[in-house]
Design a protein around this motif. Structure first.
Motif, PDB file in Angstrom:
ATOM      1  N   SER A  24     -32.826  14.600 -24.532  1.00 34.73           N
ATOM      2  CA  SER A  24     -33.942  14.258 -23.645  1.00 34.73           C
ATOM      3  C   SER A  24     -35.173  13.844 -24.449  1.00 34.73           C
ATOM      4  O   SER A  24     -35.933  12.959 -24.036  1.00 34.73           O
ATOM      5  CB  SER A  24     -34.264  15.436 -22.724  1.00 34.73           C
ATOM      6  N   GLU A  27     -34.569  10.282 -25.729  1.00 28.47           N
ATOM      7  CA  GLU A  27     -34.728   9.350 -24.616  1.00 28.47           C
ATOM      8  C   GLU A  27     -36.200   9.158 -24.277  1.00 28.47           C
ATOM      9  O   GLU A  27     -36.639   8.054 -23.945  1.00 28.47           O
ATOM     10  CB  GLU A  27     -33.962   9.867 -23.398  1.00 28.47           C
ATOM     11  N   LYS A  31     -38.135   5.592 -24.023  1.00 25.69           N
ATOM     12  CA  LYS A  31     -38.808   5.208 -22.789  1.00 25.69           C
ATOM     13  C   LYS A  31     -40.294   4.951 -23.022  1.00 25.69           C
ATOM     14  O   LYS A  31     -40.887   4.074 -22.383  1.00 25.69           O
ATOM     15  CB  LYS A  31     -38.625   6.286 -21.724  1.00 25.69           C
ATOM     16  N   ASN A  44     -26.465   6.399 -27.435  1.00 27.91           N
ATOM     17  CA  ASN A  44     -26.185   7.798 -27.724  1.00 27.91           C
ATOM     18  C   ASN A  44     -24.768   7.912 -28.270  1.00 27.91           C
ATOM     19  O   ASN A  44     -23.811   7.470 -27.630  1.00 27.91           O
ATOM     20  CB  ASN A  44     -26.337   8.622 -26.435  1.00 27.91           C
ATOM     21  N   TYR A  57     -28.515   9.334 -32.020  1.00 24.79           N
ATOM     22  CA  TYR A  57     -29.171   8.511 -31.002  1.00 24.79           C
ATOM     23  C   TYR A  57     -29.856   7.373 -31.734  1.00 24.79           C
ATOM     24  O   TYR A  57     -30.709   7.599 -32.592  1.00 24.79           O
ATOM     25  CB  TYR A  57     -30.183   9.341 -30.212  1.00 24.79           C
ATOM     26  N   ASN A 390     -24.621   4.205 -21.789  1.00 24.58           N
ATOM     27  CA  ASN A 390     -25.888   3.927 -22.464  1.00 24.58           C
ATOM     28  C   ASN A 390     -26.809   3.115 -21.562  1.00 24.58           C
ATOM     29  O   ASN A 390     -26.365   2.208 -20.862  1.00 24.58           O
ATOM     30  CB  ASN A 390     -25.642   3.154 -23.766  1.00 24.58           C
ATOM     31  N   GLN A 391     -28.078   3.457 -21.598  1.00 32.10           N
ATOM     32  CA  GLN A 391     -29.056   2.750 -20.779  1.00 32.10           C
ATOM     33  C   GLN A 391     -29.469   1.443 -21.447  1.00 32.10           C
ATOM     34  O   GLN A 391     -29.595   1.363 -22.666  1.00 32.10           O
ATOM     35  CB  GLN A 391     -30.293   3.623 -20.566  1.00 32.10           C
TER      36      GLN A 391
END
Length: 614
Positions: A24, A27, A31, A44, A57, A390-391
């Motif tokens: 988190s 991320e 972001k 990731n 990551y 994965n985003q």
């Protein structure tokens, strides 16, 4: 010593321990940069256990918007002693090593050509927090705060993300902000603003794009595409797709007045049961799908063959992972191409769709449901772990509310009453697709026996050779029709005339986009064609025949797409040159560039030698 200096164009990799709460925090880092308007492509890389093993990551920062892995690391955030040597060796010369310096390390642990930035993270946490769990979790926030100061990330952006993340749990915001500022303050007091040459500068490169993973996008595509039945068995990396479908249905498929649900989602006891459920649902007229991965497809093959031969529409979303057997369940590959194209025994061929990212996961999943109904056959959506879990940033999804679902040739009660000739397996117009009826359409007409054995055009049992041959030849005609209905290949011509072409598909696309630009800058010109589906439209054969050599870039050991092209298009094998990447990590632009450059240089040298000899 030289140092890497770059603004809005670098790669940061985090090396952590799985289960430490780092995911988190990492991320959050990615972001925050996106919120500053700079495109980031995070990936990731995690183990297949619950906790304790190494996890990584990787965040690719690129103002130009390249979303594939570049290759190489500019800064390593090394928080895992187990993988220290491996992580240090990955850093490009002149890059940066950020680490927890609480425990001194010998000079042999470092590289002379890498800039070392130490911060006593454990010491700071132990002095600040009494609770052991807080000490562990806030280590991650400390290094995010330190990196924010080192790279020029606005802390107010991160604080705003905290407010969103902990909405409804506001008591947690203050402690996270405190940890963030502890990291920032250490850099201000001990390292200064010029410790690294990598910087984030606010930009407008993200615009209105969204950040989403492929599994979530595919689930939403299934909702909009009209799926009402999902049956699945949990398997990495596809489980989150079914879970997302359940979540979206709970929001979008419940009648606001009555509370009645217009969907059915079943977590079956295994993959065999899940494919059986959607086969029955498809036969009954429901739009049905399952989400699985390679081992699940292996178990489903007998039912897939039944659906193919009995001509029952269903959709299978295969989020591919490393194989064979259990293989590498949390790594990515494109290694199920042949097993899905020819799934089941006997002569079978199936429609495959190859989305390149979350945007096409949405559109292709919806399209697959249409194609399954139109063609009355199983349709595979071939994503993989890199896309699915994965985003990525992508354009917001668009949907035409006027769009109507393509249910294909479904004979109605009125048509039957009017005396239409109903032969369940009869080709009436040459496209290979027969008419079907749904259960309960008419009280006395339009019924037929669904069987997995041979039959004639009217579904009557038959073991005669001519009936069998007519039926399976019709299925080939249906596949030819499919070639005109599936998403068509996307060409990307070179700026100059060239003897070389390259074919690629799926999750290879982001790295290929960058590789083509770099190759062109280096005066290596290659015409490109991105495959979107199988069966192959005629344009694929035309592309291959227009070039002396065509590279086929894919992420598996056995060049499965190349094999499929050779087998289906009757291509001379020497014309297709395999470029293969299969270590389980997503392919990089550098890997593609090197493979193509070395081959084209060798060919040019060979031509020069021949010319000299002549």
């Amino acid at each position: 010593m030289k140092r890497i200096e770059s603004v809005n164009d670098f790669v940061v990799k985090f090396a952590n321990v799985n289960g430490s709460g780092s995911a988190s925090a990492n991320e959050l880092f990615a972001k925050a940069i996106i919120r500053m308007g700079v495109p980031v492509s995070p990936r990731n890389i995690f183990p297949s256990n619950i906790q304790g093993l190494p996890t990584w990551y990787e965040a690719r920062v690129c103002e130009k918007g390249y979303l594939g892995r570049r290759g190489g690391i500019d800064m390593m955030v090394a928080m895992n002693p187990q993988t220290w040597m491996q992580d240090v060796m990955e850093i490009d010369s002149g890059g940066y090593l950020f680490y927890d310096s609480t425990r001194p390390l010998p000079p042999s642990a470092f590289r002379d050509d890498v800039h070392v930035i130490g911060m006593p993270i454990t010491e700071i946490c132990n002095a600040t927090y009494d609770d052991p769990r807080q000490r562990q979790l806030f280590k991650n926030i400390l290094y995010v705060g330190a990196l924010a100061q080192l790279l020029g990330i606005d802390l107010k952006v991160i604080e705003a993300l905290f407010a969103e993340q902990f909405r409804g749990k506001e008591r947690l915001i203050g402690s996270n902000v405190q940890a963030l500022h502890l990291g920032r303050d250490f850099v201000v007091e001990h390292l200064g603003d010029d410790a690294v040459g990598l910087r984030i500068r606010p930009s407008d490169g993200v615009r209105n794009r969204i950040l989403i993973d492929g599994n979530t996008a595919a689930a939403l595509g299934c909702v909009y595409g009209g799926a009402t039945v999902c049956a699945w068995y949990p398997i990495t990396p596809s489980s989150s797709l079914a879970e997302a479908f359940l979540s979206y249905c709970g929001k979008l498929r419940v009648d606001k007045e009555t509370g009645e649900r217009s969907y059915a989602i079943v977590q079956a006891e295994d993959e065999i049961a899940s494919i059986g459920i959607i086969t029955g649902a498809g036969w009954n007229g429901a739009r049905a799908f399952t989400a699985t991965s390679g081992p699940g497809v292996s178990l489903m093959t007998e039912f897939i063959g039944l659906a193919y031969f009995a001509e029952i529409p269903l959709t299978i979303i295969n989020v591919q992972r490393g194989g064979p057997s259990t293989g590498m369940p949390t790594r990515t590959q494109q290694a199920d191409i042949l097993s899905c194209a020819y799934a089941s025994h006997g002569d079978t061929k199936h429609v495959l769709l190859f989305p390149e990212g979350p945007g096409e996961c949405f559109t292709f999943s919806a399209a697959a449901l249409d194609l399954a109904d139109r063609l009355q056959t199983p349709v595979f959506v071939m994503t993989d772990l890199d896309i699915g879990m994965n985003q990525r940033i992508c354009e917001p999804f668009a949907w035409d509310d006027e769009r109507r679902y393509d249910r294909g040739k479904v004979m109605t009660a009125e048509m039957l009453e009017a005396g239409h000739d109903f032969g369940r397996y009869k080709d009436v117009d040459g496209d290979g697709i027969p008419w079907r009826t749904l259960p309960g359409t008419h009280p006395t007409r339009g019924s037929y026996f669904t069987r997995g054995t041979t039959r004639d055009e009217y579904a009557r049992y038959s073991e005669t050779g001519p009936d069998y041959m007519k039926n399976v030849k019709r299925l080939l005609a249906k596949l030819a029709t499919a070639a005109s209905l599936v998403p068509q290949p996307v060409p990307k011509p070179a700026a100059r005339k060239t003897r070389y072409g390259v074919i690629y598909f799926g999750s290879t696309s982001p790295a290929m986009d960058e590789a083509l630009d770099v190759l062109a800058d280096d005066n290596v010109h290659v015409n490109a064609l991105r495959l979107c589906a199988f069966p192959f439209p005629p344009s694929v054969l035309a592309f291959i025949e227009a070039h002396d050599e065509v590279f086929v870039v894919e992420q598996n050991r056995d060049a499965q797409m190349r094999c499929l092209l050779i087998n289906e298009l009757q291509i001379e094998p020497a014309r297709l040159r395999a470029v293969l990447h299969y270590d389980g990590t997503p392919i990089t632009a550098r890997f593609i560039i090197q493979a193509i450059t070395l081959h084209t240089q060798a060919r040019a040298a060979q031509r020069r030698r021949k010319a000299k000899a002549a």
